[in-house]
Design a protein around this motif. Sequence first.
Motif, short mmCIF file in Angstrom:
data_model
loop_
_atom_site.label_atom_id
_atom_site.label_comp_id
_atom_site.label_asym_id
_atom_site.label_seq_id
_atom_site.Cartn_x
_atom_site.Cartn_y
_atom_site.Cartn_z
N ASN A 4 52.42 40.53 46.91
CA ASN A 4 51.34 39.95 46.11
C ASN A 4 50.18 40.91 45.88
OD1 ASN A 4 52.73 37.43 46.06
ND2 ASN A 4 51.90 36.96 48.10
N ILE A 6 47.85 43.04 43.61
CA ILE A 6 47.41 43.02 42.22
C ILE A 6 47.58 44.42 41.64
CG2 ILE A 6 45.45 42.70 40.67
CD1 ILE A 6 44.38 40.59 42.59
N SER A 8 47.52 44.90 38.01
CA SER A 8 47.07 44.95 36.62
C SER A 8 45.57 44.71 36.50
CB SER A 8 47.81 43.91 35.79
OG SER A 8 47.26 43.80 34.49
N ASN A 11 44.48 41.17 35.34
CA ASN A 11 44.45 40.03 36.24
C ASN A 11 43.13 39.29 36.07
OD1 ASN A 11 43.43 39.00 39.08
ND2 ASN A 11 45.66 38.95 39.16
N ARG A 13 41.23 37.47 37.99
CA ARG A 13 40.21 37.66 39.03
C ARG A 13 39.56 39.03 38.93
NH1 ARG A 13 40.19 33.69 42.89
NH2 ARG A 13 41.98 32.27 42.89
N TYR A 70 42.69 39.78 48.57
CA TYR A 70 43.68 40.19 47.58
C TYR A 70 43.86 41.70 47.67
CZ TYR A 70 42.69 35.59 45.60
OH TYR A 70 42.52 34.24 45.42
#
Length: 257
Positions: A4, A6, A8, A11, A13, A70
């Motif tokens: 999971n 990120i 990109s 995204n 968020r 994240y």
Amino acid sequence: MEENVITSLQNARVKRLVQLQQKSSERRRSGLFVVEGQRELMHCVEAGYQVEDVFYCPELCSAPSVGNAYAVTSAVYEKIAYRGSTEGLVATVHERTLTLDGLQLSEQPLIMVLERVEKPGNLGAVLRSADAAHADAVIVCDPLTDLYNPNLIRASLGAVFSVPVVACNSEDCIDFLKQRNIQILTAQLQDSSLYYDTDMRRATALVMGTESTGLTDVWRLAADAHIRIPMLGRMDSLNVSVSAAILLFEAVRQRTK
């Protein structure tokens, strides 16, 4: 690589984080701001702020224990990092508004007041000095920058979280100081005494304006005394953050004799 992650910049968020960094209007609308760096986030958490999301680069730091964590790739982190550091951590945090009536002052408080200071870097540097001098508060009157500007947070090294900061208008601030019998010392060249000849051992508010225009008349008229730093060269003023540090530590010197 962790699951999971990120990868990109598109995204949702990540895009919101970038907007919060760049737009004060988005910070006001959402009630969120951005904190970058492990030390700054630590000060933020210790001050009781609520962390929402934390974006971290596993190649640079471990997963944080606060907020919704994240993981991001190094390429994404390079794009979202506001400064050229390698700490690997950027967070979104909920704003908290402090009012004049919410200030908890000591018996003989020392307060720094800044009127219409425009540059967030200057305000951040003043906050660092206020923290070092253990000032009770910094009051920003008629501000021209928001208190959660990324440059301000960066320049303060997290002192924006350790020093109580209030934004208000000048009239309300003057009423607040007068009602509590806190002397108002305005830094100005005209009709002034040398700062080290002025008693700062009692409850004191040190008031400074911008380097270009100084203080407005509302503060000059409200002052109990006018003080100045002697200028022995050709220049007639110092950077506001330097002047603030000099005055704050003169108060510290007098109070620790």
